[in-house]
Design an enzyme around this catalytic site. Structure first.
Site, short mmCIF file in Angstrom:
data_model
loop_
_atom_site.label_atom_id
_atom_site.label_comp_id
_atom_site.label_asym_id
_atom_site.label_seq_id
_atom_site.Cartn_x
_atom_site.Cartn_y
_atom_site.Cartn_z
N ASP A 15 55.44 16.61 58.49
CA ASP A 15 56.18 15.35 58.42
C ASP A 15 56.91 15.05 59.73
OD1 ASP A 15 56.92 13.00 57.18
OD2 ASP A 15 58.74 13.83 56.30
N SER A 36 65.88 9.64 57.05
CA SER A 36 64.66 10.34 57.41
C SER A 36 64.35 10.20 58.89
CB SER A 36 63.48 9.79 56.61
OG SER A 36 63.62 10.08 55.23
N HIS A 52 56.46 10.11 57.73
CA HIS A 52 56.51 9.08 56.70
C HIS A 52 57.35 7.88 57.12
CE1 HIS A 52 60.32 11.12 55.30
NE2 HIS A 52 60.66 9.88 54.99
#
Length: 318
Positions: A94, A170, A64
């Site tokens: 992910d 992230s 993402h």
């Protein structure tokens, strides 16, 4: 009365705190230089973190973070800026893999996440909310968690930690006190405190290997649509199973592996190669790349009212 030794020396809390600080600082010194800021080039704007795992500029981040970008801008802690291309991405875990155009210098080692225990030190390094190369520390709160990926697939073997994470963290590394990457920071629960998640390093290692070899993560496909349902008691008794749920096939794709293997709409899937199937997630988990092109036994309670074994030959999912 008990005897008290007058020579007992009280524990030096300062020494313990200093040892804890030194272990965190040492781990950050090892992994920190390998952590980069990742920005999309073209398409929707956005940024996150990533870390190099080889001296030639192979970088791991979150899917993402790169989103639909083919090229990203990479900024290292010493201010060096270069670009890299996205080699592959896996929305189901992910994880994305980037190849920098040049070496980014330092690189980190992926550790063995199976050796983790609750209570181990967990250190997060990343770029939260634009505050570059921030370090937070906590512990491994839980192991083996499951959570939904953006694709809807269930991600397993997820690490829960209380190390503070925010948007921008992230794709950054979760690091052990020994200076090894034990996870890839991926998600926080909005509104909750001290609950964050990371993809285990062993999962990340598998995904990287698949992308480098095949350009994608291979998963098996048998060509059915099904629903998780409560297993009728008569079916459970006939099958001699203690499971209370199963998967009922709703649709079988023509000419797919399931159709060729004799599965029909209305069949209950009870087990795959001896592993119980209690829901759709079990099928997704069991149909990994190792089953592609390999005879796979499916135990079903058929629409004819019989317990039957079917042999399927799963294909690679496109």
């Amino acid at each position: 009365m008990g005897y008290m030794d007058k020579d007992i020396v009280p524990q030096n809390d300062g020494a313990l705190i200093d040892a804890y600080s030194q272990s965190i600082a040492a781990a950050v010194d090892i992994v920190g230089p390998a952590v980069s800021r990742i920005e999309r080039v073209g398409g929707r704007q956005g940024h996150g973190s990533g870390f190099a795992v080889s001296p030639d500029g192979l970088i791991i981040t979150n899917n993402h973070v790169v989103d639909d970008a083919k090229v990203v801008r990479i900024t290292t802690p010493d201010g060096f800026v270069t670009e890299g291309r996205v080699l592959g991405r896996d929305v189901d875990t992910d994880i994305a893999v980037i190849r920098a155009n040049t070496s980014t210098g330092a690189w980190a080692k992926l550790g063995d996440s199976q050796r983790l225990r609750r209570g181990h030190i967990a250190i997060a390094i990343g770029n939260p909310l634009g505050f570059e190369w921030t370090v937070t520390a906590g512990i491994v709160s839980a192991l083996g968690r499951s959570m939904r990926a953006a694709s809807g697939r269930l991600m397993e073997d997820v690490i829960q930690t209380d190390a503070a994470l925010n948007p921008g963290n992230s794709g950054g590394p979760l690091v052990s006190s020994g200076g090894e990457v034990i996870g890839v920071n991926t998600a926080v629960i909005q509104g909750a405190q001290s609950i964050a998640f990371a993809v285990a390093s062993n999962t990340a290692n598998f995904v990287v290997s698949e992308i480098l070899r095949y350009g994608q993560v291979r998963r098996a496909f048998i060509g059915i649509a099904g629903d998780t349902i409560v297993l009728p008691r008569r079916v459970a008794l006939t099958a001699g199973t203690v499971q209370t749920t199963s998967v009922r096939i709703r649709r079988v794709e023509p000419e797919g592996p399931a159709a060729k293997g004799g599965l029909q709409e209305g069949d209950y899937i009870l087990a795959i190669d001896g592993s119980p199937v209690g829901g759709v997630d079990d099928i997704v988990r069991l149909m990994d790349g190792s089953r592609i092109g390999r005879d796979t036994e499916i135990l079903v309670f058929s629409v004819a009212g019989r317990i039957e074994k079917k042999i399927l030959l799963p294909m690679a999912r496109s």
